[in-house]
Design an enzyme around this catalytic site. Structure first.
Site, PDB file in Angstrom:
ATOM      1  CD  GLU A 191     -12.708 -32.466  32.271  1.00  0.00           C
ATOM      2  OE1 GLU A 191     -12.505 -33.639  32.650  1.00  0.00           O
ATOM      3  OE2 GLU A 191     -11.806 -31.682  31.950  1.00  0.00           O
ATOM      4  CB  CYS A 240     -17.404 -39.784  37.305  1.00  0.00           C
ATOM      5  SG  CYS A 240     -16.147 -39.175  38.444  1.00  0.00           S
ATOM      6  CB  CYS A 243     -10.086 -28.753  43.090  1.00  0.00           C
ATOM      7  SG  CYS A 243     -10.100 -29.563  44.722  1.00  0.00           S
ATOM      8  CB  CYS A 271      -5.032 -34.091  45.158  1.00  0.00           C
ATOM      9  SG  CYS A 271      -6.315 -33.916  46.430  1.00  0.00           S
ATOM     10  CB  CYS A 314      -5.946 -34.158  40.965  1.00  0.00           C
ATOM     11  SG  CYS A 314      -7.592 -33.767  40.356  1.00  0.00           S
ATOM     12  CG  HIS A 370      -4.544 -41.001  47.029  1.00  0.00           C
ATOM     13  ND1 HIS A 370      -5.125 -42.059  46.370  1.00  0.00           N
ATOM     14  CD2 HIS A 370      -5.393 -39.950  46.866  1.00  0.00           C
ATOM     15  CE1 HIS A 370      -6.270 -41.671  45.835  1.00  0.00           C
ATOM     16  NE2 HIS A 370      -6.454 -40.407  46.118  1.00  0.00           N
ATOM     17  CB  CYS A 430     -11.056 -35.295  37.381  1.00  0.00           C
ATOM     18  SG  CYS A 430     -12.149 -36.692  37.591  1.00  0.00           S
TER      19      CYS A 430
END
Length: 368
Positions: A98, A119, A126, A130, A133, A230, A347
């Site tokens: 993406e 972006c 990943c 996180c 996400c 965060h 994302c």
């Protein structure tokens, strides 16, 4: 091509000026042929080697037998009411990535900025998990190559008719876990012979890989750095960012002090506000102190809902109160009520839906 197969040839977009010069010389050609190829790639934007008409026909044939140009195809576009658009691209191995295009906003005086931001993703999936996400919900597949990173920008420019002048590595994946391809892509993006975008208009975001932050600090162009923080303390950050268990806040901030010995631009601390998790006044006070210690700015982002996760965004009153505590400490602070909240802007969600529908990955199961 199946999801397990690799492209038969390498992309020309993954080669630097030095790489191309070495190639053409090894092929018995003069070094200036590399300059011609680069002009076709980044000025003329051709996608077929046969169009490189000032190259000898035998050289075009040789290039075509060993290289291709574009490594992805456009599959889907999602647009929101504020004109932010998300693009889904299919890679040559059948996986998806993406990319988000964010047009300029009006400034404080109502004037339209000329900034056109993309972006960019750096990985398929990943590994860092996180907790806010969608990118990591189905785990990590692979790193993107330099040409796949660059190709996202070139495809978006082609599809939108806009010239990108601001790049943020905040899409799918952890850029610093793919640092070899990241640096190669940055060389091509910033090179006057390549995409020729100023380094100060490029931001690399990381979840906090302290050793790689130090390595990227030594890359001799003045790119900007953003940290997905965060949480202002280890106990809170551990709940959100599994990477914190490996490189805790002290080691992370030690690497940021090291970064500042090489780069003059302010570091950005990105802080997603999650109701009841990290939005307390105590966290705001500690965050302000940490930001002041490295002369950083703070970007506050109310949580964007992700299908499959329970967290929600705080009320606007809580968000503004958190912002005021940080800003009143003298920190340059922004509160970003995110663009694109109506297009599954977090994302990884488009890619997740597409790969699940095609049976490439199983539907992710939310952790209990």
């Amino acid at each position: 091509m199946s999801a397990t197969e690799k492209p038969a040839t390498q992309s020309l977009r993954g080669l630097s000026k030095e790489d191309l010069e070495a190639y053409v010389v090894s092929a018995g050609q003069k070094p200036y042929r590399a300059k011609q190829i680069l002009e076709w790639l980044y000025q003329q934007r051709v996608e077929d080697i046969e169009e490189m008409s000032n190259l000898p026909a035998p050289m075009r044939d040789k290039l075509a037998s060993e290289f291709h140009i574009n490594s992805m195809s456009h599959v889907e576009t999602s647009g929101s009411e504020d004109t932010t658009r998300k693009f889904l691209f299919r890679l040559q191995d059948g996986r998806y990535v993406e990319t988000v295009f964010i047009p300029a906003s009006k400034g404080l005086k109502g004037k339209q900025s000329d900034r056109k931001t993309i972006c960019v993703s750096s990985q398929v999936g990943c590994a860092y998990g996180c907790k806010f996400c969608a990118s990591g919900l189905a785990g990590f597949t692979r790193n993107l190559t330099a040409d796949e990173i660059i190709g996202q920008m070139m495809m978006v420019e082609k599809l939108t008719g806009e010239s990108i002048n601001n790049i943020v590595f905040m899409g799918m994946g952890e850029p610093l876990a793919n640092i070899k391809n990241l640096i190669k892509a940055l060389e091509i993006i910033t090179g006057h012979w390549g995409l020729n975008i100023g380094a100060r208009h490029i931001t690399v975001s990381t979840s906090g890989l302290a050793p790689m932050i130090k390595k990227l600090a030594e890359f001799p162009v003045p790119i900007r750095l953003a940290i997905s923080l965060h949480g202002a303390t280890d106990d809170v950050r551990d709940l959100i960012m599994p990477v914190n268990k490996k490189w805790q806040i002290k080691e992370l901030f030690d690497s940021l002090h090291y970064w500042r010995t090489f780069k003059k631009q302010k570091i950005s601390l990105e802080y997603i506000l999650i109701k009841g998790v990290n939005d307390s006044k105590e966290q705001a006070t500690i965050l302000a102190k940490r930001a002041k210690g490295i002369n950083a700015k703070v970007n506050l982002i109310p949580y964007n809902t992700v299908e499959g996760l329970d967290w929600v965004r705080p009320s606007e009153e809580v968000c503004y109160g958190f912002r005021d505590i940080v800003a009143d400490a003298g920190i340059n602070t922004t509160l970003r009520l995110e663009k694109g909240h109506d297009i599954n802007a977090a994302c990884g969600q488009l890619r997740l839906k597409k790969e699940t529908a095609e049976g490439i990955i199983p539907a992710p199961v939310k952790a209990g």
